[in-house]
Motif scaffolding. Structure first.
Motif, PDB file in Angstrom:
ATOM      1  N   ALA A  10       0.831  -1.208   0.000  1.00 18.23           N
ATOM      2  CA  ALA A  10       0.000   0.000   0.000  1.00 18.23           C
ATOM      3  C   ALA A  10       0.859   1.248   0.000  1.00 18.23           C
ATOM      4  O   ALA A  10       0.612   2.197   0.750  1.00 18.23           O
ATOM      5  CB  ALA A  10      -0.953  -0.004   1.189  1.00 18.23           C
ATOM      6  N   GLY A  11       1.889   1.238  -0.846  1.00 20.72           N
ATOM      7  CA  GLY A  11       2.592   2.470  -1.153  1.00 20.72           C
ATOM      8  C   GLY A  11       1.803   3.200  -2.229  1.00 20.72           C
ATOM      9  O   GLY A  11       0.683   2.818  -2.584  1.00 20.72           O
ATOM     10  N   PRO A  12       2.366   4.257  -2.798  1.00 22.17           N
ATOM     11  CA  PRO A  12       1.620   4.997  -3.821  1.00 22.17           C
ATOM     12  C   PRO A  12       1.257   4.156  -5.032  1.00 22.17           C
ATOM     13  O   PRO A  12       0.191   4.342  -5.617  1.00 22.17           O
ATOM     14  CB  PRO A  12       2.576   6.144  -4.193  1.00 22.17           C
ATOM     15  N   ALA A  13       2.115   3.191  -5.412  1.00 18.15           N
ATOM     16  CA  ALA A  13       1.814   2.363  -6.581  1.00 18.15           C
ATOM     17  C   ALA A  13       0.600   1.475  -6.318  1.00 18.15           C
ATOM     18  O   ALA A  13      -0.366   1.454  -7.098  1.00 18.15           O
ATOM     19  CB  ALA A  13       3.026   1.506  -6.950  1.00 18.15           C
ATOM     20  N   GLY A  14       0.622   0.722  -5.220  1.00 17.16           N
ATOM     21  CA  GLY A  14      -0.481  -0.172  -4.920  1.00 17.16           C
ATOM     22  C   GLY A  14      -1.785   0.557  -4.690  1.00 17.16           C
ATOM     23  O   GLY A  14      -2.855   0.141  -5.164  1.00 17.16           O
ATOM     24  N   LEU A  15      -1.723   1.659  -3.960  1.00 16.57           N
ATOM     25  CA  LEU A  15      -2.934   2.425  -3.671  1.00 16.57           C
ATOM     26  C   LEU A  15      -3.515   3.069  -4.923  1.00 16.57           C
ATOM     27  O   LEU A  15      -4.733   3.086  -5.121  1.00 16.57           O
ATOM     28  CB  LEU A  15      -2.626   3.492  -2.624  1.00 16.57           C
ATOM     29  N   LEU A  16      -2.650   3.617  -5.774  1.00 14.92           N
ATOM     30  CA  LEU A  16      -3.154   4.230  -6.999  1.00 14.92           C
ATOM     31  C   LEU A  16      -3.736   3.174  -7.928  1.00 14.92           C
ATOM     32  O   LEU A  16      -4.783   3.394  -8.555  1.00 14.92           O
ATOM     33  CB  LEU A  16      -2.039   5.009  -7.702  1.00 14.92           C
ATOM     34  N   LEU A  17      -3.072   2.022  -8.030  1.00 15.72           N
ATOM     35  CA  LEU A  17      -3.616   0.960  -8.876  1.00 15.72           C
ATOM     36  C   LEU A  17      -5.012   0.558  -8.393  1.00 15.72           C
ATOM     37  O   LEU A  17      -5.935   0.389  -9.202  1.00 15.72           O
ATOM     38  CB  LEU A  17      -2.687  -0.256  -8.861  1.00 15.72           C
ATOM     39  N   ALA A  18      -5.174   0.414  -7.083  1.00 19.93           N
ATOM     40  CA  ALA A  18      -6.488   0.054  -6.547  1.00 19.93           C
ATOM     41  C   ALA A  18      -7.532   1.099  -6.923  1.00 19.93           C
ATOM     42  O   ALA A  18      -8.676   0.763  -7.262  1.00 19.93           O
ATOM     43  CB  ALA A  18      -6.391  -0.088  -5.029  1.00 19.93           C
ATOM     44  N   ARG A  19      -7.149   2.358  -6.881  1.00 18.02           N
ATOM     45  CA  ARG A  19      -8.075   3.436  -7.241  1.00 18.02           C
ATOM     46  C   ARG A  19      -8.446   3.388  -8.722  1.00 18.02           C
ATOM     47  O   ARG A  19      -9.622   3.522  -9.092  1.00 18.02           O
ATOM     48  CB  ARG A  19      -7.432   4.790  -6.912  1.00 18.02           C
ATOM     49  N   LEU A  20      -7.458   3.185  -9.579  1.00 15.82           N
ATOM     50  CA  LEU A  20      -7.718   3.128 -11.014  1.00 15.82           C
ATOM     51  C   LEU A  20      -8.618   1.942 -11.360  1.00 15.82           C
ATOM     52  O   LEU A  20      -9.529   2.063 -12.188  1.00 15.82           O
ATOM     53  CB  LEU A  20      -6.398   3.030 -11.781  1.00 15.82           C
ATOM     54  N   VAL A  39       2.626   3.819   7.036  1.00 14.93           N
ATOM     55  CA  VAL A  39       2.510   4.127   5.612  1.00 14.93           C
ATOM     56  C   VAL A  39       2.358   5.631   5.393  1.00 14.93           C
ATOM     57  O   VAL A  39       2.918   6.200   4.444  1.00 14.93           O
ATOM     58  CB  VAL A  39       1.323   3.370   4.989  1.00 14.93           C
ATOM     59  N   GLU A  40       1.621   6.289   6.271  1.00 20.76           N
ATOM     60  CA  GLU A  40       1.350   7.711   6.097  1.00 20.76           C
ATOM     61  C   GLU A  40       2.465   8.601   6.633  1.00 20.76           C
ATOM     62  O   GLU A  40       2.423   9.818   6.447  1.00 20.76           O
ATOM     63  CB  GLU A  40       0.040   8.077   6.785  1.00 20.76           C
ATOM     64  N   ARG A  41       3.492   8.000   7.233  1.00 23.19           N
ATOM     65  CA  ARG A  41       4.578   8.813   7.796  1.00 23.19           C
ATOM     66  C   ARG A  41       5.930   8.582   7.144  1.00 23.19           C
ATOM     67  O   ARG A  41       6.842   9.393   7.309  1.00 23.19           O
ATOM     68  CB  ARG A  41       4.697   8.541   9.307  1.00 23.19           C
ATOM     69  N   ARG A  42       6.112   7.466   6.398  1.00 21.23           N
ATOM     70  CA  ARG A  42       7.451   7.178   5.863  1.00 21.23           C
ATOM     71  C   ARG A  42       7.811   8.205   4.787  1.00 21.23           C
ATOM     72  O   ARG A  42       7.078   8.425   3.839  1.00 21.23           O
ATOM     73  CB  ARG A  42       7.533   5.749   5.335  1.00 21.23           C
ATOM     74  N   VAL A 105       0.473  11.877  -0.874  1.00 17.80           N
ATOM     75  CA  VAL A 105      -0.195  11.078  -1.908  1.00 17.80           C
ATOM     76  C   VAL A 105      -0.843   9.854  -1.269  1.00 17.80           C
ATOM     77  O   VAL A 105      -2.007   9.519  -1.539  1.00 17.80           O
ATOM     78  CB  VAL A 105       0.802  10.650  -3.000  1.00 17.80           C
ATOM     79  N   CYS A 106      -0.097   9.177  -0.397  1.00 15.27           N
ATOM     80  CA  CYS A 106      -0.634   7.985   0.269  1.00 15.27           C
ATOM     81  C   CYS A 106      -1.829   8.336   1.156  1.00 15.27           C
ATOM     82  O   CYS A 106      -2.837   7.611   1.171  1.00 15.27           O
ATOM     83  CB  CYS A 106       0.456   7.302   1.095  1.00 15.27           C
ATOM     84  N   LYS A 107      -1.747   9.423   1.896  1.00 17.57           N
ATOM     85  CA  LYS A 107      -2.867   9.832   2.747  1.00 17.57           C
ATOM     86  C   LYS A 107      -4.133  10.044   1.914  1.00 17.57           C
ATOM     87  O   LYS A 107      -5.226   9.614   2.299  1.00 17.57           O
ATOM     88  CB  LYS A 107      -2.521  11.118   3.498  1.00 17.57           C
ATOM     89  N   ASP A 108      -3.985  10.711   0.784  1.00 19.17           N
ATOM     90  CA  ASP A 108      -5.150  10.992  -0.067  1.00 19.17           C
ATOM     91  C   ASP A 108      -5.765   9.705  -0.603  1.00 19.17           C
ATOM     92  O   ASP A 108      -6.993   9.542  -0.620  1.00 19.17           O
ATOM     93  CB  ASP A 108      -4.744  11.901  -1.226  1.00 19.17           C
ATOM     94  N   LEU A 109      -4.911   8.787  -1.055  1.00 21.07           N
ATOM     95  CA  LEU A 109      -5.410   7.540  -1.636  1.00 21.07           C
ATOM     96  C   LEU A 109      -6.010   6.627  -0.567  1.00 21.07           C
ATOM     97  O   LEU A 109      -7.034   5.958  -0.800  1.00 21.07           O
ATOM     98  CB  LEU A 109      -4.273   6.826  -2.369  1.00 21.07           C
ATOM     99  N   ILE A 110      -5.410   6.584   0.612  1.00 19.26           N
ATOM    100  CA  ILE A 110      -5.957   5.777   1.705  1.00 19.26           C
ATOM    101  C   ILE A 110      -7.321   6.312   2.128  1.00 19.26           C
ATOM    102  O   ILE A 110      -8.294   5.558   2.294  1.00 19.26           O
ATOM    103  CB  ILE A 110      -4.986   5.752   2.901  1.00 19.26           C
TER     104      ILE A 110
END
Length: 391
Positions: A10-20, A39-42, A105-110
């Motif tokens: 659930a980094g930006p790649a995984g989260l964005l893919l799930a959204r798409l 995830v939201e702090r790294r 980016v991760c916060k927004d997608l989560i």
């Protein structure tokens, strides 16, 4: 549990893919070994290419990015006590970059995924990918101390270099390409307004320095240091002093603003590519397939390119039954990956001083920088690569 696409990470790649995929009506489950807070702090990348910004907006997760992101129309190169601004839109037909941290980016997608009630499991450690070469791959994972299986039609590994997805690729089919650099980046976050309104890339005989930012009130800066450096070896005062020396220019009006350092870190420098990026119904994306030195600001953006390519391919197959895009996933991604590797390597070797550098090497670097700043063709090549290759 059963789904169409199992996404590991659930980094930006995984989260964005799930959204798409969700926007295309395709079911997916995201497994993330860490908790949400981690995830939201790294701290990771902070520069978004024009294409990445466009994708986030089109996916419906760009509202806060548009409010808080810092659009940059240029970067500054410093060398030989000179400064030169690269005007990105003028050289690329209007493209720019945006400073917006990966954490945001991760916060927004989560937030978007949880609001929609879509499956996102934190603390779910992927243990293995099984049956990648079959039509029913599966992910064994541990969640809340219980081992479970996620049955999938496809698995996408967005779980980084050390993840189980890359390890599931058959060694006999795998080719890897790698370069390790003999230096690293010592990075700081500081509670002080940035000393310049755009990123500054500085070459000096003492080594490379980068002056960046996270917000209008937070400075992000980096120093080239020897490989294996411990951040604790440097005091905050020493870091600021060294930044001052490496960013020095013949401009009495410019001053480096100093402030309280809130975090330090050391980032190793390496280039890595795994080929192919697909085996059967297992697909690799992001750091699971490729790593670039951070000089070119390509890591997060390459991951976005990967998942956009996969989502487009699977959506096309779902709607038309056409498999050409899925079959061509690896080749399509690798063309972009190798261009980004080339650019990141070129920027790294142009701006960093090797430990065994000779006076000849130093003059070659200065000649390269002089070429970029005096030739529109060379400057355009840099600007086009910096703002992003087409997905």
């Amino acid at each position: 549990m059963r789904t169409t696409v199992g996404i590991i990470g659930a980094g930006p790649a995984g989260l964005l893919l799930a959204r798409l995929l969700q926007n295309a009506g395709i079911a997916a489950v995201v497994l993330e070994s860490r908790d949400r807070e981690y995830v939201e702090r790294r701290q990771r990348a902070g520069i978004l290419e024009q294409g990445t910004v466009d994708v986030l907006r089109a996916a419906g997760v760009g509202a806060r990015l548009d409010r808080e992101g810092l659009t940059h129309d240029g970067i500054e190169l410093r060398f030989d006590r000179r400064r030169h601004r690269v005007d990105l839109p003028a050289l690329t037909g209007g493209r720019s970059v945006t400073v917006y941290a990966q954490t945001e980016v991760c916060k927004d997608l989560i937030a978007a995924r949880l609001t929609d009630g879509a499956p996102l499991l934190f603390g779910a450690e992927a243990l293995a990918v099984e049956g990648a070469g079959t039509e029913r791959p599966r992910v064994r994972y541990r969640h809340q101390r219980r081992e479970s299986v996620l049955e999938c039609d496809y698995v996408v590994g967005c779980d980084g270099f050390w993840g189980v997805a890359r390890a599931a690729m058959p060694p006999a089919l795998t080719r890897t390409y790698e370069r390790t650099y003999p230096f690293a980046w010592l990075g700081i976050l500081a509670d002080v307004a940035p000393s310049h309104d755009e990123l500054v890339y500085a070459h000096s005989d003492r080594g490379f320095a980068l002056l960046s930012m996270r917000s209008p009130s937070v400075t992000r800066a980096y120093l080239q240091v020897p490989e294996g450096t411990d951040a604790g070896d440097w005091t905050h005062g020493q870091i600021w002093d060294e930044l001052d020396r490496r960013l020095e220019v013949d401009d009495p009006a410019w001053r480096l603003a100093r402030g309280p350092v809130t975090a330090t870190s050391v980032t190793p420098m390496r280039s890595y590519v795994h080929e192919p990026m697909r085996h059967g119904r297992l697909f690799l994306a992001g750091d699971a397939a490729h790593i670039v030195p951070p000089t070119g600001a390509k890591g997060l953006n390459l991951a976005v390119g990967d998942v956009v390519t996969f989502a487009r391919a699977l959506t096309t197959y779902t709607r038309t039954g056409e498999t050409a895009l899925l079959d061509g996933y690896s080749a399509a991604c690798l063309r972009r990956v190798w261009q980004a590797e080339r650019f990141s390597y070129a920027m790294t070797t142009l701006l960093h001083r090797a430990p065994d550098a000779t006076p000849f090497d130093d003059r070659i670097q200065l000649a390269g920088l002089d070429r970029v700043t005096t030739s529109r063709a060379a400057e355009t090549d840099l600007a086009e690569a910096y703002t992003g290759f087409p997905f």
